[in-house]
Design an enzyme around this catalytic site. Sequence first.
Site, mmCIF file in Angstrom:
data_model
loop_
_atom_site.group_PDB
_atom_site.id
_atom_site.type_symbol
_atom_site.label_atom_id
_atom_site.label_comp_id
_atom_site.label_asym_id
_atom_site.label_seq_id
_atom_site.Cartn_x
_atom_site.Cartn_y
_atom_site.Cartn_z
ATOM 1 N N GLU A 1 18.584 35.877 -44.617
ATOM 2 C CA GLU A 1 18.319 37.303 -44.711
ATOM 3 C C GLU A 1 19.103 37.941 -43.566
ATOM 4 O OE1 GLU A 1 14.431 40.209 -44.704
ATOM 5 O OE2 GLU A 1 14.112 38.055 -44.750
ATOM 6 N N ARG B 1 10.684 22.385 -41.246
ATOM 7 C CA ARG B 1 11.558 23.209 -40.427
ATOM 8 C C ARG B 1 11.716 22.576 -39.052
ATOM 9 N NH1 ARG B 1 10.398 28.388 -41.017
ATOM 10 N NH2 ARG B 1 11.197 29.121 -39.051
ATOM 11 N N LYS C 1 13.519 34.918 -35.622
ATOM 12 C CA LYS C 1 14.461 36.025 -35.468
ATOM 13 C C LYS C 1 13.771 37.254 -34.910
ATOM 14 C CE LYS C 1 16.346 35.468 -39.639
ATOM 15 N NZ LYS C 1 17.082 35.727 -40.878
HETATM 16 P P1 ATP Z 1 12.914 33.251 -38.906
HETATM 17 O O1 ATP Z 1 11.540 32.779 -39.256
HETATM 18 O O2 ATP Z 1 13.460 32.676 -37.664
HETATM 19 O O3 ATP Z 1 13.074 34.721 -38.951
HETATM 20 P P2 ATP Z 1 13.740 32.968 -41.595
HETATM 21 O O4 ATP Z 1 13.267 31.749 -42.292
HETATM 22 O O5 ATP Z 1 13.042 34.219 -41.867
HETATM 23 O O6 ATP Z 1 13.824 32.644 -40.050
HETATM 24 P P3 ATP Z 1 16.042 33.280 -43.204
HETATM 25 O O7 ATP Z 1 17.234 34.110 -42.964
HETATM 26 O O8 ATP Z 1 15.119 33.659 -44.288
HETATM 27 O O9 ATP Z 1 15.262 33.206 -41.836
HETATM 28 O O10 ATP Z 1 16.447 31.758 -43.330
HETATM 29 C C1 ATP Z 1 17.572 31.257 -43.986
HETATM 30 C C2 ATP Z 1 17.346 29.794 -44.267
HETATM 31 O O11 ATP Z 1 17.191 29.081 -43.051
HETATM 32 C C3 ATP Z 1 16.098 29.573 -45.085
HETATM 33 O O12 ATP Z 1 16.385 28.679 -46.122
HETATM 34 C C4 ATP Z 1 15.121 29.003 -44.102
HETATM 35 O O13 ATP Z 1 14.222 28.152 -44.720
HETATM 36 C C5 ATP Z 1 16.025 28.272 -43.126
HETATM 37 N N1 ATP Z 1 15.401 28.153 -41.808
HETATM 38 C C6 ATP Z 1 14.936 29.147 -41.028
HETATM 39 N N2 ATP Z 1 14.365 28.662 -39.911
HETATM 40 C C7 ATP Z 1 14.497 27.309 -39.967
HETATM 41 C C8 ATP Z 1 14.103 26.229 -39.112
HETATM 42 N N3 ATP Z 1 13.472 26.441 -37.955
HETATM 43 N N4 ATP Z 1 14.407 24.974 -39.500
HETATM 44 C C9 ATP Z 1 15.044 24.749 -40.654
HETATM 45 N N5 ATP Z 1 15.427 25.709 -41.505
HETATM 46 C C10 ATP Z 1 15.159 26.984 -41.191
HETATM 47 MG MG MG Z 2 12.884 34.907 -43.943
#
Ligand code: ATP
Ligand code: MG
Length: 548
Positions: free
Chosen positions: A35, A261, A271
Site C-alpha cells: 500500500e 511476518r 509504517k
Molecule cells: P505495516 O503493518 O508495517 O504498515 P502493511 O502490512 O500494512 O505493513 P503493506 O504495504 O500492506 O504494509 O504490505 C505489503 C506486503 O508486505 C504485504 O503482503 C504484507 O503482508 C507484507 N509485510 C508487511 N509487513 C511484513 C512483515 N513484518 N513481515 C513480512 N511481510 C510483511
Molecule cells: Mg497494510
Amino acid sequence: MAEVYETNNFIHNAIDKDLEEGKCHEDILTRFPPEPNGYLHIGHAKSICLNFTTAAKYNGKCNLRYDDTNPVKEDMEYVRSIEEDVKWLGFKWDKRLWASDYFDEMYECAVQLIKEGKAYVCDLTADQIREYRGTLKEPGKESPYRNRTVEENLQLFEEMREGKYADGEKVLRARIDMASPNINMRDPVIYRIAHASHHNTGDKWCIYPMYDFAHPIEDAIEGITHSICTLEFEDHRPLYDWVLQAIGKWEKPPRQIEFARLNLTNTVMSKRYLKAMVDDGRVDGWDDPRMPTIAGIRRRGYTPEAVRDFCERIGVAKANSTVEADLLDACVRDDLKTKVENRNVVENPIKVVITNYPEDKTEMMEIENSREVPEMGSRMVPFSRELWVDGEDFMEVPAKKYFRLFPGNEVRFKGAYFLTCNEVIKNEDGTIRELLCTYDPETRSGSEGANRKVKGTIHWVDAATAVKIKIRNYDYLMIDDEEGNSIMNPDSLVETYGYAEPSLGEAKPGERFQFFRKGFYIADSELTTDDEKVFNKIVGLKSSWKKK
Ligand code: ATP
Ligand code: MG
C-alpha cells in the site's frame, strides 16, 4: 535478478503439489502488493524476497502491484521509494500495476453478486454492524436489511455510487452466513462510501472496495497463481476463496498462502509508527540510518546481499516469532568482510611521540588492505615521529591481561615497528598530552627483527597527515524501559570524531571501509562533502549488544 536459493519451504511444497495436481496455471505468478502509504521496512524486504525468489524458482514472474484501494494517505513519494527499494534489493518486477485500475471490474463483480442474491445494501451503522456480528462464542444476528430484493439492492448500490449518501450511511455486504464460526464470514462489508479523491481515479468514485473483496479480485485478474501474505490473513482465507468462487469467472483461481511476518528485537515494524517518528522529527527522515526502513538501512551501509542472505537464513515459518536483530548484523559482517578494504582510524586519539625517530623523516609503510582477501593488495601509509593511537589502546595502569600500550610495555604498531612506551606527559588538568615512546629500528614490518614475539598489536595514524573525520555511531532506535515499554533510545545516535590515514580524505559518499579493529563504516551519502567526511558505523566487528 538475485540468486535463487535451492532450499524448499512449505510454500514451495504447496506450489509443487498444485502444479502436480494441475490446480494452478503452469506459469507461476506471484505479486508484491504494498500500500503506497509509507516507506518499506525490513519486514517488507522479507515479503519481497519471498515473492520474487519463489517466482524465480519456478521460472515464473512477480508483479509489483500497488494496493491503492484506500483513497486517502497515498502519496507518489512513497511510490518512488518503493520502486527504488525493490530494485536496490536486486529484483525486477514483471508488471507494475495499480489495484485502482480494476475499480470498474470490481464494481461489475459487486453488481453480479447482488444480482445473484449474494450481496445486499445494509443501512446499519458501523457500531450496529459490530454489535450484530456476534462473538467467537455467540452467532451473529441477521441485519434487518438482509432480505432486500435484488432490484432494491441494485438501485441502492447504484445510488451509493452516484453519491446520494454520506460516508457510513450505507454499505454493501456479502450475504454469507451470520452463524459462521469464522467471524469474517458473517456478512462482511465489501464496499463502503468514502467521499474522497483518489490519486489515480480522482473523483470518479465515492465508493471503494474493502481489502477482503478487492484483493482476491486483483489477484485473479492478473492471473496470480499463489498469493503469499502474512499470518493475520489466515482467518480471511475462507472469504478470499468465497469471493473467487461466488464470482466464479476465473479458471484455476489464485490460492492464498500465509507465512509468519518478520518481527525483529528492538525494532518497530509498522509504517504508521515509523511515519509518526518522521512526522514529529524524532528521526531525520525515512532514511535516517537508525530506521528499519529499507531506505534507512541502505543509507546506514547495509548491502542488498546481506539483507537477502538474512531473509534466506531466517527461512519461512508458519508460526510467529521474533528474530534477534543481531542476526541481520551478522549477515552484514559476513558480506562486507570479503568486500571492503581496511583503513586505519583512531578515536579518542592519544598522541605518541617517538623520541628516537628523526624529526624530518617519513617512511611509507606497506599495509595489506584485507586479511581475508589477499587479492585486495596493499597500500602505502605514511609513518613519522608523531602518531595518533586509539584511546582504547592505552592504559596508564593496565588491567589484567591488557597487552596494549602502558608505561614500560612494548607493542607492535601494525605494519610499522615495535614501540615501547616510556613516559606519560600530562596537561595541567591531568589529561594526557602525549606518550613518549622509543622504537626499535630492527623491527620494521617484514624484516627478520619483526619476528620477535610481542603480545600486543595496535594500529596508528601518522599525525602530520591525519584527516579528521566525523563518525556517527548507532544503537537500537527502540529499547525497553524499566517497565518493559518500548521507548526511543536516547543514545541511538552518538557522534564522535576520529583521525584517519590520509586516503580517507578522498572517500566518496557511499564508499565502505573496514576501520581496522573497529568495524565497518560507510561515507554518509548525504553528509559527506569534499571538505568533511562523515562516516556511518554500519556494524562493529563483533556483536556488542548487552542485555540491559
Ligand atoms: P505495516 O503493518 O508495517 O504498515 P502493511 O502490512 O500494512 O505493513 P503493506 O504495504 O500492506 O504494509 O504490505 C505489503 C506486503 O508486505 C504485504 O503482503 C504484507 O503482508 C507484507 N509485510 C508487511 N509487513 C511484513 C512483515 N513484518 N513481515 C513480512 N511481510 C510483511
Ligand atoms: Mg497494510
